[in-house]
Scaffold this motif. Structure first.
Motif: not given
Length: 191
Positions: A74-77, A83-89
């Motif tokens: 869960r933590e890794f997810r 990270e994916m959200e930060m990359q998207r932003i």
């Protein structure tokens, strides 16, 4: 290259070429990678399982390990999603910055085009004004030339008329002409 039923003997020859005539192995870059490789530290969960004597204790231990594993997943997810959200932003921010830069460049290009059009229009207007002035000067020159010709013509006509008037005042009728001619001849003879 020699083929043996679809297989090449290249690896075989390579292994022969890596050993020297004396039988000692010559170091290649492949061997260097093996010697310089650093391994990760051992995971504390690996080989940590000791067989419990009681099956309930084993089941509880296994359930604990499963919970810990699920918690870590869960933590890794969460980290992955974050990270994916930060990359998207970041991508959205870069896209917005790119669009803004493109919009500003387009506006600057439009302003430059408008200024260029305005400058060309002013040049065209100046050229037209110059052409009009030149045309007006030519017309005035032609008009002055025409007036001068007319004046000269009228003066010559007037002179001709004056000359004609002077000559016509001297004209004599035919009857008087004979008489005057006889008088002129008599005057010349008497002299």
């Amino acid at each position: 290259m020699l083929h043996l039923r679809g297989q090449t003997l290249k690896p075989f020859f390579r292994s022969i070429s890596t050993t020297a005539a004396g039988g000692s192995a010559v170091k290649s870059h492949h061997n260097d990678d093996k010697n310089n490789h650093g391994f990760l530290p051992a995971n504390k969960h690996l080989n940590s399982w000791t067989e419990p004597k009681d099956p309930k204790e084993a089941e509880a231990k296994l359930a604990f390990l499963r919970r810990e594993y699920a918690k870590k997943v869960r933590e890794f997810r969460k980290e992955y999603i974050h990270e994916m959200e930060m990359q998207r932003i970041e991508k959205m921010r870069k896209d917005e910055a790119k669009k803004e830069a493109q919009r500003i460049a387009n506006e600057e290009r439009k302003v430059a085009k408008a200024a260029e059009k305005k400058a060309k229009a002013m040049e065209r207007e100046a050229a037209q004004q110059e052409f009009r002035k030149t045309l007006l000067k030519e017309r005035q020159g032609k008009l002055e030339y025409w007036r001068m010709r007319e004046k000269n013509f009228s003066e010559k006509k007037k002179e001709k008329q004056d000359l004609l008037r002077r000559q016509s005042s001297m004209w004599i009728d035919e009857k008087e002409l004979e008489k005057k001619a006889l008088e002129a001849i008599v005057d010349t003879i008497q002299l």
